[in-house]
Design a protein around this motif. Structure first.
Motif, PDB file in Angstrom:
ATOM      1  N   TRP A   1       9.902   0.490  -5.140  1.00  0.00           N
ATOM      2  CA  TRP A   1      10.182   1.512  -4.131  1.00  0.00           C
ATOM      3  C   TRP A   1       9.068   1.628  -3.112  1.00  0.00           C
ATOM      4  O   TRP A   1       9.293   2.043  -1.977  1.00  0.00           O
ATOM      5  CB  TRP A   1      10.490   2.848  -4.797  1.00  0.00           C
ATOM      6  CG  TRP A   1      11.873   2.817  -5.348  1.00  0.00           C
ATOM      7  CD1 TRP A   1      12.240   2.601  -6.633  1.00  0.00           C
ATOM      8  CD2 TRP A   1      13.081   2.920  -4.589  1.00  0.00           C
ATOM      9  NE1 TRP A   1      13.603   2.575  -6.740  1.00  0.00           N
ATOM     10  CE2 TRP A   1      14.153   2.769  -5.503  1.00  0.00           C
ATOM     11  CE3 TRP A   1      13.365   3.120  -3.240  1.00  0.00           C
ATOM     12  CZ2 TRP A   1      15.483   2.818  -5.102  1.00  0.00           C
ATOM     13  CZ3 TRP A   1      14.693   3.182  -2.841  1.00  0.00           C
ATOM     14  CH2 TRP A   1      15.730   3.026  -3.770  1.00  0.00           C
ATOM     15  N   GLN A   2       7.847   1.257  -3.524  1.00  0.00           N
ATOM     16  CA  GLN A   2       6.768   1.248  -2.532  1.00  0.00           C
ATOM     17  C   GLN A   2       7.023   0.182  -1.473  1.00  0.00           C
ATOM     18  O   GLN A   2       6.797   0.388  -0.284  1.00  0.00           O
ATOM     19  CB  GLN A   2       5.433   0.995  -3.220  1.00  0.00           C
ATOM     20  CG  GLN A   2       4.982   2.195  -4.018  1.00  0.00           C
ATOM     21  CD  GLN A   2       3.648   1.976  -4.681  1.00  0.00           C
ATOM     22  OE1 GLN A   2       3.174   0.857  -4.769  1.00  0.00           O
ATOM     23  NE2 GLN A   2       3.058   3.056  -5.156  1.00  0.00           N
ATOM     24  N   LYS A   3       7.551  -0.964  -1.929  1.00  0.00           N
ATOM     25  CA  LYS A   3       7.929  -2.020  -0.977  1.00  0.00           C
ATOM     26  C   LYS A   3       9.009  -1.512  -0.023  1.00  0.00           C
ATOM     27  O   LYS A   3       8.974  -1.783   1.174  1.00  0.00           O
ATOM     28  CB  LYS A   3       8.508  -3.208  -1.737  1.00  0.00           C
ATOM     29  CG  LYS A   3       7.644  -4.437  -2.032  1.00  0.00           C
ATOM     30  CD  LYS A   3       6.971  -5.100  -0.920  1.00  0.00           C
ATOM     31  CE  LYS A   3       6.413  -6.419  -1.408  1.00  0.00           C
ATOM     32  NZ  LYS A   3       4.958  -6.393  -1.457  1.00  0.00           N
TER      33      LYS A   3
ATOM     34  N   GLU B   1      -1.297  -2.411   2.936  1.00  0.00           N
ATOM     35  CA  GLU B   1      -0.092  -2.762   3.684  1.00  0.00           C
ATOM     36  C   GLU B   1       0.785  -1.534   3.910  1.00  0.00           C
ATOM     37  O   GLU B   1       1.309  -1.321   4.989  1.00  0.00           O
ATOM     38  CB  GLU B   1       0.670  -3.912   2.984  1.00  0.00           C
ATOM     39  CG  GLU B   1       1.721  -3.484   2.010  1.00  0.00           C
ATOM     40  CD  GLU B   1       2.326  -4.659   1.243  1.00  0.00           C
ATOM     41  OE1 GLU B   1       1.663  -5.703   1.145  1.00  0.00           O
ATOM     42  OE2 GLU B   1       3.439  -4.507   0.757  1.00  0.00           O
ATOM     43  N   GLN B   2       0.901  -0.690   2.867  1.00  0.00           N
ATOM     44  CA  GLN B   2       1.735   0.491   3.034  1.00  0.00           C
ATOM     45  C   GLN B   2       1.162   1.443   4.062  1.00  0.00           C
ATOM     46  O   GLN B   2       1.870   1.938   4.947  1.00  0.00           O
ATOM     47  CB  GLN B   2       1.880   1.217   1.711  1.00  0.00           C
ATOM     48  CG  GLN B   2       2.798   0.515   0.767  1.00  0.00           C
ATOM     49  CD  GLN B   2       2.695   1.102  -0.614  1.00  0.00           C
ATOM     50  OE1 GLN B   2       2.823   2.293  -0.801  1.00  0.00           O
ATOM     51  NE2 GLN B   2       2.440   0.262  -1.589  1.00  0.00           N
ATOM     52  N   TYR B   3      -0.158   1.706   3.939  1.00  0.00           N
ATOM     53  CA  TYR B   3      -0.718   2.693   4.864  1.00  0.00           C
ATOM     54  C   TYR B   3      -0.858   2.158   6.273  1.00  0.00           C
ATOM     55  O   TYR B   3      -0.811   2.916   7.236  1.00  0.00           O
ATOM     56  CB  TYR B   3      -2.022   3.271   4.317  1.00  0.00           C
ATOM     57  CG  TYR B   3      -1.680   4.415   3.404  1.00  0.00           C
ATOM     58  CD1 TYR B   3      -1.308   5.638   3.953  1.00  0.00           C
ATOM     59  CD2 TYR B   3      -1.622   4.259   2.035  1.00  0.00           C
ATOM     60  CE1 TYR B   3      -0.919   6.683   3.144  1.00  0.00           C
ATOM     61  CE2 TYR B   3      -1.230   5.305   1.220  1.00  0.00           C
ATOM     62  CZ  TYR B   3      -0.880   6.517   1.781  1.00  0.00           C
ATOM     63  OH  TYR B   3      -0.471   7.542   1.000  1.00  0.00           O
ATOM     64  N   LEU B   4      -0.982   0.847   6.422  1.00  0.00           N
ATOM     65  CA  LEU B   4      -0.953   0.281   7.766  1.00  0.00           C
ATOM     66  C   LEU B   4       0.403   0.565   8.411  1.00  0.00           C
ATOM     67  O   LEU B   4       0.479   1.084   9.535  1.00  0.00           O
ATOM     68  CB  LEU B   4      -1.198  -1.233   7.708  1.00  0.00           C
ATOM     69  CG  LEU B   4      -1.145  -1.918   9.066  1.00  0.00           C
ATOM     70  CD1 LEU B   4      -2.367  -1.550   9.877  1.00  0.00           C
ATOM     71  CD2 LEU B   4      -1.056  -3.432   8.925  1.00  0.00           C
TER      72      LEU B   4
ATOM     73  N   PRO C   1       4.164   6.715   0.083  1.00  0.00           N
ATOM     74  CA  PRO C   1       3.746   5.610  -0.800  1.00  0.00           C
ATOM     75  C   PRO C   1       3.228   6.107  -2.140  1.00  0.00           C
ATOM     76  O   PRO C   1       3.380   5.424  -3.159  1.00  0.00           O
ATOM     77  CB  PRO C   1       2.632   4.936   0.009  1.00  0.00           C
ATOM     78  CG  PRO C   1       2.879   5.314   1.412  1.00  0.00           C
ATOM     79  CD  PRO C   1       3.458   6.689   1.359  1.00  0.00           C
ATOM     80  N   ILE C   2       2.598   7.311  -2.155  1.00  0.00           N
ATOM     81  CA  ILE C   2       2.021   7.812  -3.407  1.00  0.00           C
ATOM     82  C   ILE C   2       3.113   8.272  -4.361  1.00  0.00           C
ATOM     83  O   ILE C   2       3.059   7.996  -5.559  1.00  0.00           O
ATOM     84  CB  ILE C   2       1.050   8.976  -3.116  1.00  0.00           C
ATOM     85  CG1 ILE C   2      -0.023   8.509  -2.132  1.00  0.00           C
ATOM     86  CG2 ILE C   2       0.414   9.492  -4.399  1.00  0.00           C
ATOM     87  CD1 ILE C   2      -0.913   9.615  -1.628  1.00  0.00           C
TER      88      ILE C   2
END
Lengths: 337, 249
Positions: free
Chosen positions: A57-59, A179-182, A49-50
């Motif tokens: 692209w994170q999505k 949301e990403q890290y979950l 994500p980072i």
């Protein structure tokens, strides 16, 4: 005559043999032989994500993780329990709708809706699939394929649960990082959890059910019970993925029952290597971004997609992970016989 | 008729067949005896070419690497590179271990499937021949293969192999799991087949005693190596062999 013949020999690397038993770790080199691949995977996924440029692209990474959870579940069911599941859409839809209803009608926060949707959704999926669990063969695949179609049509025809418009106004996560890290941590937890599970006693029973269910029955074990447990585990992952998806999209509709959720996990498993659990995650990491990149080709991307899949099946049906593992653990040389 | 020189088969790094030389003359019954894992089935698969098929499948699925070395000469021709289907057309027919009949087809259908390579006249002639050889099958022609008893299935498997008009019939453990009475019947009919159809046979078996009366020449495999060969009298004369494979002291 035979002395002129050569054959290619494949043998384990010395370091692999030395590190096979955990007690034999003698040096940093051996330690890193074991830990580096795992660390690369964990840190790589955590860093995704980072390093991704921009929101879009994170999505995509979040969606990759959603598919990865389904693919892990598919791989687990198909290669460790012997149930070929086409029910990705079913799990996503069940979990997603439960989360959406809990959130929009009862006002529960995502922190509560996601666990509830996971457990409740998995229970519902397992119950609905229970009748076809004692059967062997293609029936489980057919039933899991039919349920999402049935549910989508019921919602559409009876105009319940928001009908074709879906349930709108679902809460989103606190921030996009949450949301990403979950999603990312859930994938990692499931990945390593399942790898551990399949090596425990119940994992042995699962594999036995796959190999010879009659022998398991003859050993006094109820195969339907064990299959139900396995389906519960896999559908819990799918329902969790669905619940996350609903909170990401802030919307639940009948497209949650789309066939994509059933097909892409299978394709990812084929590409990544079935029976490795990690393979499907890698497969998703390759397939989902590719399908995003090909978006500008419109529906033609399905063609590219199918070509990749066919190529893998024809030329490397073992999958990336099995191939890579072999290269990592073994080396080849020509020997005279 | 068939001559195999220096056959070596590796399953990954395990040596399953080690430098096996095997000969089978025309209209001869050759016995291959050995315990489990001696390499009998591997030998049969290699001769019939199925090994080639297994090797390709394993290679595609990333499984074990199988290496086959050595030469197989059949009717003076090297057939090592021939596909199993081509070898069947040349007359090398395998009657596989554990019978492998088509379980969901009837006896008649099984035989007809076996007759894929033969002409209609050959097929009907061979069907009559199989029924005269194994009268028990005659009343069962409508029976589904999976519902036959072990002995009947073995008869059917041999019948199916005969339908392909073999010149060299490979019988892989034809007596596996059968009663002594059924074993005697099958052994007798094996000799009848050789005498009437004028074909060569290679028969593998774990326990040599029931088959020995009909073999002209025999090889003994141990851990993939042909440790001993000879005709019936020579083998019976060897005390180790008598104890290990014939059960007599």
């Amino acid at each position: 005559m035979s002395s002129t013949h050569r054959r290619k020999e494949r043998i384990d690397r010395g370091i692999k043999v030395r590190t096979d038993g955990l007690y034999a770790l003698m040096s940093w080199r051996e330690l890193s032989y074991l830990t580096v691949p795992r660390l690369v995977l964990i840190l790589g996924i955590l860093a995704l994500p980072i390093v991704m440029p921009g929101m879009y692209w994170q999505k995509v990474i979040t969606i990759v993780c959603i598919y990865a959870m389904l693919a892990i579940g598919f791989d687990f069911l198909a290669h460790y329990v012997g149930l070929v599941s086409l029910g990705g859409a079913f799990f996503i839809g069940t979990g997603g709708y439960i989360a959406a209803i809990l959130n929009s009608s009862y006002g529960l926060p995502p922190l509560l809706t996601i666990p509830i949707a996971t457990i409740l959704g998995a229970a519902i999926c397992t119950l609905l699939l229970l009748p076809c669990l004692p059967l062997r063969g293609v029936y489980f695949a057919i039933v899991t394929l039919m349920y999402p179609l049935v549910l989508a049509r019921i919602i559409e025809a009876l105009d319940v649960l928001g009908g074709t418009d879906g349930i709108m106004g679902v809460d989103s996560f606190a921030s996009s990082w949450v949301e990403q890290y979950l999603a990312v941590t859930m994938v990692l937890i499931f990945l390593f959890g399942l790898r551990r599970l399949v090596n425990t006693d119940i994992g042995l029973v699962f594999r036995a059910v796959k190999d010879n269910d009659q022998a398991v029955r003859a050993s006094g074990m109820n195969i339907s019970y064990y299959k139900a447990v396995a389906v519960f585990i896999a559908s819990a992952m799918g329902c969790l993925a669905g619940a996350c998806l609903v909170h990401i999209y802030m919307w639940a509709g009948i497209s949650l029952f789309a066939l994509d959720f059933s097909i892409i996990p299978i394709a990812a498993t084929v590409i990544g290597g079935g029976g490795t659990i990690v393979g499907p995650v890698l497969g998703c990491l390759i397939l989902v971004p590719i399908s995003e990149l090909l978006r500008e080709f419109g529906t033609l991307r399905i063609v590219f997609y199918s070509l990749i899949l066919v190529g893998f099946i024809v030329f490397r049906s073992e999958g990336i992970m099995v191939f890579g593992e072999r290269k990592y653990h073994q080396f080849q040389r020509w020997v005279r016989v | 008729m068939l001559e195999a020189n220096g056959l070596m088969v590796f399953y990954e790094n395990m040596l399953a067949l080690n430098n096996v030389h095997l000969r089978c003359k025309k209209e001869e019954i050759v016995g291959v005896f050995g315990a489990n894992s001696a390499g009998k089935s591997t030998l049969m698969y290699t001769l019939s070419g199925i090994m080639d098929d297994i090797r390709k499948k394993e290679a595609m699925a990333g499984g074990e690497r199988i290496t086959v070395l050595g030469e197989i000469k059949y009717l003076g021709r090297e057939i090592g590179a021939l596909k199993p289907s081509k070898r069947a057309r040349e007359g090398i027919i395998l009657c596989p271990e554990r019978r492998r009949i088509f379980r969901e087809s009837s006896v008649m259908e099984n035989l007809r499937i076996g007759g894929y390579l033969s002409t209609a006249a050959q097929a009907s002639e061979t069907i009559d021949y199989v029924f005269s050889l194994f009268p028990a099958l005659k009343n069962l022609r409508k029976r589904i293969g999976g519902f036959l008893s072990g002995g009947e299935q073995q008869m059917l498997a041999i019948g199916r192999a005969l339908m392909a008009q073999p010149k060299l019939l490979l019988l892989d453990e034809p007596l596996l799991g059968l009663s002594p009475l059924m074993q005697a019947t099958l052994v007798r009919s094996t000799r009848v087949i050789r005498d009437q159809r004028k074909i060569s046979l290679i028969v593998t078996e774990q326990y040599a005693r029931p088959v020995l009366p009909i073999v002209d020449y025999a090889f003994i495999l141990e851990n993939g190596t042909a440790v001993l060969e000879g005709n019936r009298e020579e083998l019976m004369g060897n005390p180790d062999v008598r104890a290990a494979y014939f059960g007599v002291n």
